[in-house]
Design a protein around this motif. Structure first.
Motif, PDB file in Angstrom:
ATOM      1  N   ILE A   1      -9.003   4.416  -1.700  1.00 36.31           N
ATOM      2  CA  ILE A   1      -9.234   4.995  -0.131  1.00 36.31           C
ATOM      3  C   ILE A   1      -8.854   5.756   0.677  1.00 36.31           C
ATOM      4  O   ILE A   1      -9.139   6.955  -0.116  1.00 36.31           O
ATOM      5  CB  ILE A   1      -7.297   4.565   0.682  1.00 36.31           C
ATOM      6  N   SER A   2      -9.489   6.023   1.932  1.00 38.26           N
ATOM      7  CA  SER A   2      -9.781   7.039   2.281  1.00 38.26           C
ATOM      8  C   SER A   2      -8.701   8.293   3.167  1.00 38.26           C
ATOM      9  O   SER A   2      -7.816   7.770   3.325  1.00 38.26           O
ATOM     10  CB  SER A   2     -10.790   7.214   3.422  1.00 38.26           C
ATOM     11  N   ARG A   3      -9.328   9.811   3.368  1.00 40.95           N
ATOM     12  CA  ARG A   3      -7.935  10.460   3.808  1.00 40.95           C
ATOM     13  C   ARG A   3      -7.480   9.878   5.057  1.00 40.95           C
ATOM     14  O   ARG A   3      -6.050   9.866   4.912  1.00 40.95           O
ATOM     15  CB  ARG A   3      -8.153  11.667   3.511  1.00 40.95           C
ATOM     16  N   PRO A   4      -8.123   9.366   6.170  1.00 44.36           N
ATOM     17  CA  PRO A   4      -7.867   8.750   7.518  1.00 44.36           C
ATOM     18  C   PRO A   4      -6.658   7.725   6.822  1.00 44.36           C
ATOM     19  O   PRO A   4      -5.515   7.559   7.482  1.00 44.36           O
ATOM     20  CB  PRO A   4      -8.469   8.811   8.061  1.00 44.36           C
ATOM     21  N   LEU A   5      -7.055   7.231   5.830  1.00 44.29           N
ATOM     22  CA  LEU A   5      -5.944   5.914   5.631  1.00 44.29           C
ATOM     23  C   LEU A   5      -5.097   6.120   5.344  1.00 44.29           C
ATOM     24  O   LEU A   5      -3.806   5.553   5.467  1.00 44.29           O
ATOM     25  CB  LEU A   5      -6.527   5.026   4.073  1.00 44.29           C
ATOM     26  N   VAL A   6      -4.594   7.493   4.258  1.00 39.73           N
ATOM     27  CA  VAL A   6      -3.165   7.181   4.199  1.00 39.73           C
ATOM     28  C   VAL A   6      -2.973   8.214   4.880  1.00 39.73           C
ATOM     29  O   VAL A   6      -1.205   7.485   5.366  1.00 39.73           O
ATOM     30  CB  VAL A   6      -3.274   8.977   3.472  1.00 39.73           C
TER      31      VAL A   6
ATOM     32  N   ILE B   1       2.729   6.031  -2.519  1.00 44.72           N
ATOM     33  CA  ILE B   1       3.988   6.615  -3.716  1.00 44.72           C
ATOM     34  C   ILE B   1       3.579   6.829  -5.157  1.00 44.72           C
ATOM     35  O   ILE B   1       4.204   8.375  -5.840  1.00 44.72           O
ATOM     36  CB  ILE B   1       5.255   6.090  -3.296  1.00 44.72           C
ATOM     37  N   GLY B   2       3.696   5.854  -5.769  1.00 41.51           N
ATOM     38  CA  GLY B   2       3.453   5.192  -6.860  1.00 41.51           C
ATOM     39  C   GLY B   2       2.627   6.802  -7.279  1.00 41.51           C
ATOM     40  O   GLY B   2       2.529   7.805  -8.501  1.00 41.51           O
ATOM     41  N   VAL B   3       1.180   6.713  -6.389  1.00 43.46           N
ATOM     42  CA  VAL B   3       0.183   7.548  -6.934  1.00 43.46           C
ATOM     43  C   VAL B   3       0.790   9.001  -6.773  1.00 43.46           C
ATOM     44  O   VAL B   3      -0.288  10.009  -7.813  1.00 43.46           O
ATOM     45  CB  VAL B   3      -0.817   6.999  -6.334  1.00 43.46           C
TER      46      VAL B   3
ATOM     47  N   ARG C   1       0.754  -1.193  -0.101  1.00 40.62           N
ATOM     48  CA  ARG C   1      -0.258  -0.074  -0.158  1.00 40.62           C
ATOM     49  C   ARG C   1       1.069   1.630  -0.077  1.00 40.62           C
ATOM     50  O   ARG C   1       0.868   2.117  -0.834  1.00 40.62           O
ATOM     51  CB  ARG C   1      -0.921  -0.098   1.077  1.00 40.62           C
ATOM     52  N   ARG C   2       1.744   1.028   0.710  1.00 40.49           N
ATOM     53  CA  ARG C   2       2.579   2.781   0.968  1.00 40.49           C
ATOM     54  C   ARG C   2       3.022   2.608  -0.346  1.00 40.49           C
ATOM     55  O   ARG C   2       3.577   3.761  -1.008  1.00 40.49           O
ATOM     56  CB  ARG C   2       3.943   2.052   1.637  1.00 40.49           C
TER      57      ARG C   2
END
Length: 235
Positions: A45-50, A19-21, A14-15
């Protein structure tokens, strides 16, 4: 029938996705203009998940810039085969490929700004410059360069950066011409330095010995001779 259930990503996967996005968004706009909300939306995904994977906006920027810096430094890696002029031409082509693909992010990184002006990101830029410097010196076969040669190589790397930044502002000159011109710029800077320093001159003579008649360094000499022949006679 497929249920459409999405596979759950691991932490590192996910990390790397985030980074790619972020890099993809930076390739279209300056990092300062890209929000965490946009990155979250693009990643699905949601902002909190970032924030679960990155403690803050700057940490995500730095991680994305680290990947970009590693990519950019890798563009200067070239096999030690063939004439130096041809090697530098291939390096410049890959360098401008990167600039072309990541224009806004490259510009923001090199020019600095609130989001990319931290000591960490400044160190990333310096690391890229140092990697480029070491690669060029390795092609010259020099481990303890004379002061003038070090000045030539570091000045040329700065020139390549500034040329790319100016080119991004309108792209008014074909990039292929700039790639060739920068190789000729290296030869010109080295030749001028060689007239002041015999150690540098010896190194340049060795490089020129292996240059073909149709190579970029020979092309520069031909252009200069033609320019001189067109000059009006002195009064």
């Amino acid at each position: 029938m497929s249920t459409g259930v999405r596979r759950r990503m691991g932490v590192e996967e996910r990390r790397q996705q985030l980074i790619g996005v972020a890099l993809e968004l930076f390739s279209r706009r300056s990092p300062d203009e890209v929000s965490i909300d946009e990155i979250a939306s693009a990643a699905g995904i949601s902002r909190p998940l970032v924030y679960h994977y990155f403690p803050g906006k700057l940490s995500l920027y730095e991680a994305a810039l680290q990947r970009a810096a590693d990519d950019l430094a890798g563009r200067f890696v070239e096999p030690h085969e063939g004439p130096l002029g041809a090697r530098l031409r291939r390096v410049m082509h890959r360098f401008f490929d990167f600039v072309d693909d990541h224009g806004p992010g490259f510009s923001a990184l090199m020019r600095g700004g609130p989001a990319v002006g931290s000591s960490r990101t400044n160190a990333l830029v310096d690391a890229v410059r140092q990697a480029a410097y070491e690669q060029i010196m390795s092609h010259l076969g020099v481990t303890d360069p004379p002061a003038r040669l070090e000045l030539v190589v570091r000045s040329w790397i700065s020139l390549a950066e500034s040329t790319a930044l100016i080119w991004l502002d309108g792209r008014r000159i074909p990039r292929e011409e700039l790639e060739s011109q920068l190789v000729n710029d290296f030869a010109a800077l080295a030749a001028v330095s060689a007239t002041y320093d015999e150690e540098t001159a010896s190194l340049i003579r060795q490089v020129l010995k292996d240059e073909p008649a149709d190579g970029p360094f020979t092309d520069l000499a031909t252009r200069l001779i033609a320019l001189a022949s067109q000059a009006p006679d002195a009064a």
